[in-house]
Design a protein around this motif. Structure first.
Motif, mmCIF file in Angstrom:
data_model
loop_
_atom_site.group_PDB
_atom_site.id
_atom_site.type_symbol
_atom_site.label_atom_id
_atom_site.label_comp_id
_atom_site.label_asym_id
_atom_site.label_seq_id
_atom_site.Cartn_x
_atom_site.Cartn_y
_atom_site.Cartn_z
ATOM 1 N N ALA A 154 0.830 -1.203 0.000
ATOM 2 C CA ALA A 154 0.000 0.000 0.000
ATOM 3 C C ALA A 154 0.865 1.253 0.000
ATOM 4 C CB ALA A 154 -0.933 -0.009 1.207
ATOM 5 N N LYS A 155 1.939 1.248 0.789
ATOM 6 C CA LYS A 155 2.850 2.399 0.785
ATOM 7 C C LYS A 155 3.469 2.592 -0.598
ATOM 8 C CE LYS A 155 4.099 2.136 5.677
ATOM 9 N NZ LYS A 155 5.162 1.788 6.660
ATOM 10 N N GLU A 156 3.851 1.497 -1.219
ATOM 11 C CA GLU A 156 4.417 1.567 -2.574
ATOM 12 C C GLU A 156 3.442 2.235 -3.533
ATOM 13 O OE1 GLU A 156 4.837 -1.741 -5.978
ATOM 14 O OE2 GLU A 156 6.010 -2.180 -4.191
ATOM 15 N N MET A 157 2.189 1.810 -3.504
ATOM 16 C CA MET A 157 1.198 2.352 -4.422
ATOM 17 C C MET A 157 0.892 3.812 -4.114
ATOM 18 S SD MET A 157 -1.509 -0.807 -4.874
ATOM 19 C CE MET A 157 -2.375 0.061 -6.186
ATOM 20 N N MET A 158 0.777 4.142 -2.822
ATOM 21 C CA MET A 158 0.364 5.488 -2.433
ATOM 22 C C MET A 158 1.503 6.495 -2.574
ATOM 23 S SD MET A 158 -1.972 4.489 0.881
ATOM 24 C CE MET A 158 -2.555 6.170 1.216
ATOM 25 N N LEU A 159 2.740 6.082 -2.320
ATOM 26 C CA LEU A 159 3.860 7.016 -2.352
ATOM 27 C C LEU A 159 4.428 7.218 -3.755
ATOM 28 C CD1 LEU A 159 5.770 5.929 0.882
ATOM 29 C CD2 LEU A 159 4.197 7.860 0.602
ATOM 30 N N LEU A 160 4.438 6.161 -4.563
ATOM 31 C CA LEU A 160 5.058 6.249 -5.880
ATOM 32 C C LEU A 160 4.066 6.553 -6.993
ATOM 33 C CD1 LEU A 160 7.606 3.292 -5.660
ATOM 34 C CD2 LEU A 160 7.990 5.726 -5.214
ATOM 35 N N GLY A 161 2.798 6.260 -6.787
ATOM 36 C CA GLY A 161 1.794 6.558 -7.809
ATOM 37 C C GLY A 161 1.936 5.745 -9.068
ATOM 38 N N ARG A 162 2.580 4.586 -8.973
ATOM 39 C CA ARG A 162 2.786 3.762 -10.155
ATOM 40 C C ARG A 162 1.490 3.126 -10.641
ATOM 41 N NH1 ARG A 162 8.320 0.424 -8.515
ATOM 42 N NH2 ARG A 162 9.780 2.192 -8.712
ATOM 43 N N THR A 163 1.493 2.744 -11.913
ATOM 44 C CA THR A 163 0.348 2.080 -12.524
ATOM 45 C C THR A 163 0.588 0.576 -12.550
ATOM 46 O OG1 THR A 163 -0.095 4.013 -13.894
ATOM 47 C CG2 THR A 163 -1.079 1.923 -14.593
ATOM 48 N N TYR A 164 -0.449 -0.185 -12.232
ATOM 49 C CA TYR A 164 -0.371 -1.644 -12.172
ATOM 50 C C TYR A 164 -1.371 -2.240 -13.158
ATOM 51 C CZ TYR A 164 2.113 -0.693 -7.833
ATOM 52 O OH TYR A 164 3.014 -0.220 -6.905
ATOM 53 N N SER A 165 -0.928 -3.227 -13.908
ATOM 54 C CA SER A 165 -1.805 -3.909 -14.853
ATOM 55 C C SER A 165 -2.786 -4.804 -14.103
ATOM 56 C CB SER A 165 -0.987 -4.753 -15.814
ATOM 57 O OG SER A 165 -0.393 -5.847 -15.125
ATOM 58 N N GLY A 166 -3.764 -5.321 -14.831
ATOM 59 C CA GLY A 166 -4.696 -6.260 -14.220
ATOM 60 C C GLY A 166 -3.984 -7.482 -13.669
ATOM 61 N N ALA A 167 -3.022 -8.010 -14.426
ATOM 62 C CA ALA A 167 -2.271 -9.181 -13.965
ATOM 63 C C ALA A 167 -1.473 -8.855 -12.711
ATOM 64 C CB ALA A 167 -1.346 -9.675 -15.071
ATOM 65 N N GLN A 168 -0.857 -7.683 -12.666
ATOM 66 C CA GLN A 168 -0.109 -7.286 -11.473
ATOM 67 C C GLN A 168 -1.036 -7.088 -10.277
ATOM 68 O OE1 GLN A 168 1.770 -3.883 -13.389
ATOM 69 N NE2 GLN A 168 3.792 -4.837 -13.133
ATOM 70 N N ALA A 169 -2.211 -6.522 -10.529
ATOM 71 C CA ALA A 169 -3.173 -6.321 -9.447
ATOM 72 C C ALA A 169 -3.584 -7.655 -8.826
ATOM 73 C CB ALA A 169 -4.401 -5.580 -9.964
ATOM 74 N N ALA A 170 -3.780 -8.654 -9.664
ATOM 75 C CA ALA A 170 -4.124 -9.979 -9.141
ATOM 76 C C ALA A 170 -2.946 -10.590 -8.388
ATOM 77 C CB ALA A 170 -4.565 -10.887 -10.283
ATOM 78 N N ALA A 171 -1.736 -10.373 -8.884
ATOM 79 C CA ALA A 171 -0.548 -10.963 -8.266
ATOM 80 C C ALA A 171 -0.303 -10.422 -6.857
ATOM 81 C CB ALA A 171 0.682 -10.721 -9.141
ATOM 82 N N ILE A 172 -0.655 -9.155 -6.608
ATOM 83 C CA ILE A 172 -0.422 -8.567 -5.290
ATOM 84 C C ILE A 172 -1.645 -8.665 -4.382
ATOM 85 C CG2 ILE A 172 1.323 -7.002 -6.205
ATOM 86 C CD1 ILE A 172 -0.699 -4.725 -6.004
ATOM 87 N N GLY A 173 -2.707 -9.274 -4.882
ATOM 88 C CA GLY A 173 -3.903 -9.453 -4.066
ATOM 89 C C GLY A 173 -4.880 -8.300 -4.114
ATOM 90 N N LEU A 174 -4.608 -7.322 -4.950
ATOM 91 C CA LEU A 174 -5.558 -6.215 -5.100
ATOM 92 C C LEU A 174 -6.832 -6.704 -5.771
ATOM 93 C CD1 LEU A 174 -6.333 -3.242 -4.978
ATOM 94 C CD2 LEU A 174 -4.962 -2.858 -7.042
#
Length: 246
Positions: A154-174
């Motif tokens: 969550a810190k990674e997503m909130m601090l860096l503002g990076r974009t994640y693909s659908g496959a990446q979202a599934a891989a991290i449990g989002l």
């Protein structure tokens, strides 16, 4: 003026569709007012609606908050309308599936996090861009995102503002599920029907148990499950009898 949130009921499934496709379903005050009305109605319709599917019309789920609304400082008809609506959606008695295709940025991600299950298309794009606009979350990001993906991610997503693909979202449990783009609609429909095939009573009871015990110590949570559970559903005998006939 056309509705900004459409509702369609079919065989126990209520589909709510964000309906500003020409604006990439950017989230407006009016959209949240309409969504709030739908959620309030669904709370009273557990006998006829067993699950809710939230999705977006056109090219994406939602590109996020409408920045023109934000810049104009449009007054809210009630304080914290968006946060209240999202929380009420998350607490619906019925399980909620959120289907994400295209963009799901910032406020749209906060909305998607209200889902019990998130299904994504492979080409979808997720991001939290609060920091890009010098904003801080007001609709639940700081609480629901770490509960879904863990504090470090969550810190990674909130601090860096990076974009994640659908496959990446599934891989991290989002996201719970990632489907191929050309199979997305059919797979989401199949997922909803699989959910509806289970006991609606059990779904509501299980969801309530999870909500009521969130954050409790293990001993307190176990006691809550044992002494405050909903018991057997009215469809138990019918389901057991049907199984015996197979």
């Amino acid at each position: 003026m056309s509705a900004q949130v459409l509702r369609e009921d079919r065989d126990g499934l209520c589909t709510l569709t964000l309906n500003r496709p020409e604006k990439m379903n950017a989230l407006t005050v009016q959209m949240f007012l309409e969504l709030h009305e739908h959620v309030a109605a669904l709370e009273q319709q557990t006998d006829t609606i067993g699950a809710v599917l939230l999705r977006g019309a056109g090219r994406c789920f939602s590109a996020g908050n409408d920045l023109r609304d934000l810049a104009a400082g449009q007054p809210l008809p009630r304080p914290h309308l968006q946060a209240h609506t999202i929380d009420r959606l998350a607490r619906l008695p019925q399980p909620v599936i959120v289907a994400v295709h295209g963009y799901c940025y910032t406020g749209a991600l906060e909305l998607a996090l209200a889902g019990d299950l998130i299904a994504t298309a492979q080409s979808a794009r997720f991001a939290d861009t609060h920091a890009k606009w010098a904003l801080t979350p007001l609709w639940g990001m700081s609480q629901r995102l770490p509960r879904r993906v863990g504090d470090a991610r969550a810190k990674e997503m909130m601090l860096l503002g990076r974009t994640y693909s659908g496959a990446q979202a599934a891989a991290i449990g989002l996201a719970n599920f990632c489907f191929a783009d050309d199979e997305f609609d059919a797979e989401v429909e199949a997922l909803a029907r699989e959910l509806l095939a289970g006991s609606w009573f059990s779904h509501r009871a299980n969801k309530r148990l999870l909500l009521e015990t969130d954050g409790l110590p293990l001993e307190a949570g176990l006691a809550h499950e044992v002494f405050r559970n909903a018991g057997k559903g009215p469809d138990m005998q019918e389901r057991i009898a049907a199984f015996g006939k197979k």
